[in-house]
Structure formats: structure tokens, C-alpha cells
Design a protein around this motif. Structure first.
Motif, PDB file in Angstrom:
ATOM      1  N   THR A  97      40.601  61.539  48.142  1.00  0.00           N
ATOM      2  CA  THR A  97      39.153  61.419  47.341  1.00  0.00           C
ATOM      3  C   THR A  97      39.426  60.272  46.226  1.00  0.00           C
ATOM      4  O   THR A  97      38.727  59.559  45.974  1.00  0.00           O
ATOM      5  CB  THR A  97      38.812  62.572  46.723  1.00  0.00           C
ATOM      6  OG1 THR A  97      39.806  63.334  46.008  1.00  0.00           O
ATOM      7  CG2 THR A  97      38.224  63.749  47.772  1.00  0.00           C
ATOM      8  N   ARG A 136      38.639  57.347  47.479  1.00  0.00           N
ATOM      9  CA  ARG A 136      37.465  57.258  48.103  1.00  0.00           C
ATOM     10  C   ARG A 136      37.229  57.048  49.643  1.00  0.00           C
ATOM     11  O   ARG A 136      36.401  56.763  50.107  1.00  0.00           O
ATOM     12  CB  ARG A 136      36.611  56.228  47.350  1.00  0.00           C
ATOM     13  CG  ARG A 136      36.395  56.454  45.747  1.00  0.00           C
ATOM     14  CD  ARG A 136      35.216  55.767  44.937  1.00  0.00           C
ATOM     15  NE  ARG A 136      34.167  56.078  45.718  1.00  0.00           N
ATOM     16  CZ  ARG A 136      33.154  56.858  45.519  1.00  0.00           C
ATOM     17  NH1 ARG A 136      33.293  58.058  44.915  1.00  0.00           N
ATOM     18  NH2 ARG A 136      31.871  56.860  46.077  1.00  0.00           N
ATOM     19  N   LEU A 171      34.944  61.883  50.054  1.00  0.00           N
ATOM     20  CA  LEU A 171      33.918  62.242  49.234  1.00  0.00           C
ATOM     21  C   LEU A 171      33.951  63.544  49.195  1.00  0.00           C
ATOM     22  O   LEU A 171      33.659  64.339  50.264  1.00  0.00           O
ATOM     23  CB  LEU A 171      32.615  61.510  49.397  1.00  0.00           C
ATOM     24  CG  LEU A 171      32.590  60.063  49.482  1.00  0.00           C
ATOM     25  CD1 LEU A 171      31.109  59.410  49.720  1.00  0.00           C
ATOM     26  CD2 LEU A 171      33.151  59.655  48.233  1.00  0.00           C
ATOM     27  N   GLU A 218      31.431  67.032  47.800  1.00  0.00           N
ATOM     28  CA  GLU A 218      30.275  67.563  47.382  1.00  0.00           C
ATOM     29  C   GLU A 218      30.264  68.772  47.100  1.00  0.00           C
ATOM     30  O   GLU A 218      30.796  69.902  47.746  1.00  0.00           O
ATOM     31  CB  GLU A 218      29.160  67.375  48.484  1.00  0.00           C
ATOM     32  CG  GLU A 218      29.043  65.957  49.133  1.00  0.00           C
ATOM     33  CD  GLU A 218      28.267  65.854  50.543  1.00  0.00           C
ATOM     34  OE1 GLU A 218      27.769  66.940  50.893  1.00  0.00           O
ATOM     35  OE2 GLU A 218      28.048  64.754  50.913  1.00  0.00           O
ATOM     36  N   TYR A 258      33.811  68.279  51.906  1.00  0.00           N
ATOM     37  CA  TYR A 258      34.453  66.972  51.861  1.00  0.00           C
ATOM     38  C   TYR A 258      33.900  66.239  53.241  1.00  0.00           C
ATOM     39  O   TYR A 258      33.841  66.815  54.302  1.00  0.00           O
ATOM     40  CB  TYR A 258      36.149  66.928  52.170  1.00  0.00           C
ATOM     41  CG  TYR A 258      36.550  67.728  50.990  1.00  0.00           C
ATOM     42  CD1 TYR A 258      37.070  66.818  49.828  1.00  0.00           C
ATOM     43  CD2 TYR A 258      36.672  69.239  50.665  1.00  0.00           C
ATOM     44  CE1 TYR A 258      37.650  67.396  48.644  1.00  0.00           C
ATOM     45  CE2 TYR A 258      37.309  69.648  49.689  1.00  0.00           C
ATOM     46  CZ  TYR A 258      37.514  68.891  48.666  1.00  0.00           C
ATOM     47  OH  TYR A 258      38.055  69.350  47.406  1.00  0.00           O
ATOM     48  N   ASN A 297      33.956  58.775  53.619  1.00  0.00           N
ATOM     49  CA  ASN A 297      33.030  57.713  53.102  1.00  0.00           C
ATOM     50  C   ASN A 297      33.027  56.780  54.091  1.00  0.00           C
ATOM     51  O   ASN A 297      33.935  55.813  54.112  1.00  0.00           O
ATOM     52  CB  ASN A 297      33.911  57.499  51.777  1.00  0.00           C
ATOM     53  CG  ASN A 297      33.086  56.273  50.961  1.00  0.00           C
ATOM     54  OD1 ASN A 297      32.200  55.586  51.784  1.00  0.00           O
ATOM     55  ND2 ASN A 297      33.575  56.061  49.852  1.00  0.00           N
TER      56      ASN A 297
END
Length: 110
Positions: A64, A67, A70, A72, A80, A83
Motif C-alpha cells: 500500500t 500504491r 489500495l 478500503e 484490499y 490499484n
């Protein structure tokens, strides 16, 4: 004519991506999340990769930070997901580092 050197900021960003994928478990997590196409709980990822929850959580933290993944909030849980914008840039980073032209612009990453 001397070829132009990759600028330092771009080199540092690419290096952080390569470091994040320098562990086979993180490569497996990224690949698994990319194939799932939906946010997953840590428990679901633990079941898939067969590692301890604390180990998976540490790997997810690293992923993360760059990136590739991502996070949430879903109630009190964290889910997870891949991305896709950042992962799409990774082949471009590898191409540039290997001296080939990037196949697409490097926007939306990092």
C-alpha cells in the motif's frame, strides 16, 4: 551523443516499486488481488497465500505504501484491492529501466 540519464525522482519511484516486489510473497499477493478484481479481507488473502495474518499484514503495508494495493474501510474491517492504474505503469517502468521506450505514458501512478 550521450544518452540522457533517467531523472532521479523517476528512478527513485521505480526503485521503490521494485523493492516492494522484491519478495515472492508480495508478488503472489499482487497477482492474487489482480486476478480477483474485488476488494478482499486480510483473512481471505491469508487463506489464499497460506501465510500468517501478521506476515500478510506486513506485506500489505509495504504494497500500500507504493500504491500497488489500495485499502478500503468496510465497517471495522479493511479490505484490499489492486490499484490497476499503478500496476498498469509497472511494465512501463521495467521498459524504461531496461533502455526501451515506455509503451504508454506514466500517469496515475505513485
Amino acid at each position: 551523443m550521450v544518452p540522457e540519464l533517467l531523472d532521479r525522482a523517476t528512478a527513485e519511484e521505480y526503485a521503490s516499486w521494485f523493492r516492494a516486489l522484491a519478495d515472492p510473497s508480495r508478488v503472489q499477493i499482487v497477482e492474487y488481488l489482480a486476478r480477483q478484481g474485488t476488494p478482499l479481507s486480510v483473512g481471505a488473502i491469508v487463506s489464499a497465500v497460506g501465510l500468517a495474518q501478521s506476515t500478510v499484514s506486513q506485506h500489505l503495508k509495504i504494497l500500500t505504501e507504493v500504491r500497488f494495493v489500495l485499502v478500503e474501510a468496510v465497517g471495522n474491517a479493511r479490505h484490499y484491492r489492486i490499484n490497476t492504474a499503478c500496476v498498469a505503469c509497472f511494465p512501463s517502468a521495467a521498459d524504461v529501466v531496461m533502455g526501451r521506450p515506455a509503451p504508454s505514458p506514466i500517469g496515475g501512478c505513485g
